[in-house]
Design a protein around this motif. Structure first.
Motif, PDB file in Angstrom:
ATOM      1  N   ARG A 111      -8.087  -3.710   2.683  1.00  0.00           N
ATOM      2  CA  ARG A 111      -8.002  -2.919   3.914  1.00  0.00           C
ATOM      3  C   ARG A 111      -6.623  -3.019   4.567  1.00  0.00           C
ATOM      4  N   SER A 112      -6.012  -4.189   4.472  1.00  0.00           N
ATOM      5  CA  SER A 112      -4.793  -4.465   5.238  1.00  0.00           C
ATOM      6  C   SER A 112      -3.492  -4.140   4.516  1.00  0.00           C
ATOM      7  N   VAL A 113      -3.508  -4.222   3.211  1.00  0.00           N
ATOM      8  CA  VAL A 113      -2.265  -4.023   2.459  1.00  0.00           C
ATOM      9  C   VAL A 113      -2.130  -2.557   2.101  1.00  0.00           C
ATOM     10  N   ASP A 114      -1.105  -1.942   2.655  1.00  0.00           N
ATOM     11  CA  ASP A 114      -0.865  -0.525   2.403  1.00  0.00           C
ATOM     12  C   ASP A 114       0.058  -0.405   1.197  1.00  0.00           C
ATOM     13  N   ASN A 115      -0.549  -0.328   0.018  1.00  0.00           N
ATOM     14  CA  ASN A 115       0.236  -0.215  -1.202  1.00  0.00           C
ATOM     15  C   ASN A 115      -0.541   0.632  -2.202  1.00  0.00           C
ATOM     16  N   PRO A 116       0.151   1.524  -2.898  1.00  0.00           N
ATOM     17  CA  PRO A 116      -0.529   2.416  -3.853  1.00  0.00           C
ATOM     18  C   PRO A 116      -1.337   1.668  -4.917  1.00  0.00           C
ATOM     19  N   LEU A 140      -2.485  -7.183 -22.266  1.00  0.00           N
ATOM     20  CA  LEU A 140      -1.705  -6.363 -21.338  1.00  0.00           C
ATOM     21  C   LEU A 140      -0.544  -5.695 -22.065  1.00  0.00           C
ATOM     22  N   THR A 141      -0.199  -4.518 -21.611  1.00  0.00           N
ATOM     23  CA  THR A 141       1.039  -3.872 -22.055  1.00  0.00           C
ATOM     24  C   THR A 141       2.148  -4.342 -21.106  1.00  0.00           C
ATOM     25  N   ASP A 142       3.378  -3.974 -21.407  1.00  0.00           N
ATOM     26  CA  ASP A 142       4.480  -4.304 -20.493  1.00  0.00           C
ATOM     27  C   ASP A 142       4.230  -3.676 -19.120  1.00  0.00           C
ATOM     28  N   LEU A 143       3.740  -2.450 -19.119  1.00  0.00           N
ATOM     29  CA  LEU A 143       3.424  -1.774 -17.853  1.00  0.00           C
ATOM     30  C   LEU A 143       2.336  -2.529 -17.102  1.00  0.00           C
ATOM     31  N   GLY A 144       1.332  -3.010 -17.809  1.00  0.00           N
ATOM     32  CA  GLY A 144       0.258  -3.793 -17.196  1.00  0.00           C
ATOM     33  C   GLY A 144       0.774  -5.083 -16.584  1.00  0.00           C
ATOM     34  N   ARG A 145       1.678  -5.749 -17.304  1.00  0.00           N
ATOM     35  CA  ARG A 145       2.281  -6.989 -16.779  1.00  0.00           C
ATOM     36  C   ARG A 145       3.095  -6.720 -15.517  1.00  0.00           C
ATOM     37  N   GLN A 146       3.878  -5.642 -15.540  1.00  0.00           N
ATOM     38  CA  GLN A 146       4.691  -5.283 -14.369  1.00  0.00           C
ATOM     39  C   GLN A 146       3.805  -4.978 -13.166  1.00  0.00           C
ATOM     40  N   MET A 147       2.743  -4.220 -13.404  1.00  0.00           N
ATOM     41  CA  MET A 147       1.847  -3.841 -12.316  1.00  0.00           C
ATOM     42  C   MET A 147       1.158  -5.076 -11.741  1.00  0.00           C
ATOM     43  N   LEU A 148       0.733  -5.988 -12.608  1.00  0.00           N
ATOM     44  CA  LEU A 148       0.062  -7.198 -12.160  1.00  0.00           C
ATOM     45  C   LEU A 148       1.024  -8.106 -11.387  1.00  0.00           C
ATOM     46  N   GLU A 149       2.259  -8.206 -11.859  1.00  0.00           N
ATOM     47  CA  GLU A 149       3.275  -8.994 -11.139  1.00  0.00           C
ATOM     48  C   GLU A 149       3.510  -8.426  -9.746  1.00  0.00           C
ATOM     49  N   GLU A 150       3.578  -7.114  -9.649  1.00  0.00           N
ATOM     50  CA  GLU A 150       3.781  -6.461  -8.347  1.00  0.00           C
ATOM     51  C   GLU A 150       2.580  -6.730  -7.428  1.00  0.00           C
TER      52      GLU A 150
END
Length: 147
Positions: free
Chosen positions: A25-30, A96-106
């Motif tokens: 609810r609180s974190v405004d992130n896509p 995970l793919t590289d994209l998956g790792r990046q998204m999870l890190e973010e």
């Protein structure tokens, strides 16, 4: 049974359930708008395991294989995970793919920033160290228990 253990379990569950809701609810992130908490948990578990079967993922998430199947399908479509064929043609592993790792890190970075801000005025360094010590010990106990 020790009432303190019962209370600890209840508190842990409350923090987990209500904390997840509050963060979403609180974190405004896509990221938090595009993916369900269950999908994020799936990514986290795949990351921790390195490679994992969908059956093991279902066990770790405490759900039926059909629920995990749907999550996996969506994560595959978004190219965040991939299927790895093994020598045993019947067994397929997820990773995970590289994209998956990046998204999870973010996602982890966003969550850590939010929690740091939330706790900074109410939880001191000694309490954080105690929390880490207890949870490291619990992780060790749980991992040696064959999970």
């Amino acid at each position: 049974m020790d009432k303190r253990i019962t209370e600890a379990v209840e508190l842990f569950q409350e923090v987990l359930f209500y904390g997840t809701e509050r963060v979403i609810r609180s974190v405004d992130n896509p990221i938090w708008e595009e993916f369900s908490p269950e999908q994020m948990q799936s990514l986290k578990l795949i990351s921790k395991e390195g490679q994992i079967t969908s059956a093991r993922l279902a066990i770790l998430q405490g759900v039926h294989k059909s629920a995990v199947s749907n999550r996996i399908k969506k994560l595959l479509q978004k190219e965040l995970i991939q299927v790895v064929q093994t020598a045993d043609k019947r067994e397929k592993l997820l990773e995970l793919t590289d994209l998956g790792r990046q998204m999870l890190e973010e996602s982890d970075r966003i969550l850590a920033e939010y929690l740091e801000k939330l706790m900074s005025e109410q939880v001191n360094d000694q309490e954080i160290d105690q929390f880490l010590s207890i949870f490291r010990k619990l992780r060790t106990i749980m991992k040696t228990d064959g999970v």
